[in-house]
Design an enzyme around this catalytic site. Structure first.
Site, mmCIF file in Angstrom:
data_model
loop_
_atom_site.group_PDB
_atom_site.id
_atom_site.type_symbol
_atom_site.label_atom_id
_atom_site.label_comp_id
_atom_site.label_asym_id
_atom_site.label_seq_id
_atom_site.Cartn_x
_atom_site.Cartn_y
_atom_site.Cartn_z
ATOM 1 N N LEU A 12 -21.913 31.118 -22.522
ATOM 2 C CA LEU A 12 -20.804 32.185 -21.762
ATOM 3 C C LEU A 12 -19.469 31.700 -22.484
ATOM 4 O O LEU A 12 -18.806 32.575 -23.002
ATOM 5 C CB LEU A 12 -20.880 31.845 -20.368
ATOM 6 N N TYR A 124 -30.342 22.322 -7.375
ATOM 7 C CA TYR A 124 -29.270 22.945 -8.107
ATOM 8 C C TYR A 124 -28.544 24.161 -7.303
ATOM 9 O O TYR A 124 -27.316 24.539 -7.329
ATOM 10 C CB TYR A 124 -30.053 23.654 -9.232
#
Length: 288
Positions: A12, A124
């Site tokens: 990203l 996570y």
């Protein structure tokens, strides 16, 4: 406009740099440039840079390994976000936190909206959701949380590049067919994030993924079809469906994580995942 991106080595961050508007002075920080685990260091580093916008794309993304390293996952996905949000509040700058579809448990039968209740499963997922909560609790007045899913690009590690590599090595692949979500081209996500920075007035939670939903199995089949057409895959490969249970990953994944992006598409329209896959293959820059 001075913009700081946290997490310079990720796909990203690469796309944010590649799509950077002309009026943006961009600084990308990695672990060698900022200590996200020390609040004083975060404050000192950002104060020196005097940003108008901070975009946090750094994350502990090893979903299965997080089950063995919960402290590391929470340190980067939650506590570091807390430090960043606090520092941005002190500097009165716009903060964008990138999050994940994993905050949902996958038991829905229709796309999740930004207001849908979260129910993360696994370390996570829980650590990312805690990071979101820190932003909402500490600096909701000038922050945006952007959830995304199944991120890929020509750079970094992702499903598309892994599939191309494996399809050039193996004769047969078994891919999970009972998990449904939406792929996201990182360049499209980057363009949406830049749109948010233009006025710095959009706050709250946003969803961004490509249009349409698919399974990992069907995604792999489309990668194979388009990859063969573009000459990126040189051999015939059999792709077989399997189940998440058979795959037996240590960490749970949402069986259904399609997100409703209507709110975001009012800001900038999205593109189907098949079309964006075509765009990335047309570039011929997959550095696998």
């Amino acid at each position: 406009m001075n913009v700081v991106v946290i997490g310079k080595s990720g796909q990203l961050a690469w796309e944010l740099n590649d799509t950077r508007p002309d009026n943006v002075n961009l600084t990308c920080l990695g672990r060698d440039n900022i200590n996200l685990f020390d609040e004083h260091s975060v404050n000192e580093t950002l104060t020196a840079l005097n940003p108008d916008v901070v975009i946090n794309s750094a994350a502990y993304t090893a979903v299965d390994k997080a089950e063995e390293e919960p402290d590391a996952a929470y340190a980067l996905n939650a506590e570091a976000v807390k430090h960043l949000a606090s520092a941005c509040k002190a500097l009165d700058c716009y903060f964008i936190q990138v999050s994940t579809d994993f905050v949902f448990n996958g038991k829905a039968d229709k796309p999740y909206t930004p207001d849908s209740p979260v129910a993360p499963e696994g370390i996570y997922a829980k650590s990312k959701q805690k990071g979101e909560q820190y932003v909402l609790d500490l600096y909701s007045e000038k922050s945006a949380i952007v959830r995304t899913s199944w991120l890929y690009s020509a750079h970094g590690n992702n499903f598309v590049k892994t599939m191309i590599t494996l399809m050039n090595k193996l004769d047969s692949l078994s891919i999970v067919a009972d998990q449904t979500g939406s792929p996201t081209w990182a360049k499209g996500l980057a363009r949406f994030i830049w749109k948010l920075t233009e006025e710095q007035s959009q706050t709250g939670i946003f969803h961004w993924s490509d249009k349409g939903a698919t399974t990992w199995y069907e995604f792999a089949r489309e990668i194979y079809r388009q990859g063969r057409d573009k000459g990126l895959i040189a051999k015939v490969v059999t792709i077989k469906p399997t189940t998440a249970a058979e795959y037996s990953a240590p960490a749970p994944r949402p069986a259904y994580s399609v997100m409703d992006c209507a709110k975001s598409y009012l800001i900038i329209d999205g593109t189907t995942w098949q079309r964006n896959l075509t765009k990335i293959f047309a570039t011929h820059i997959l550095d696998y």
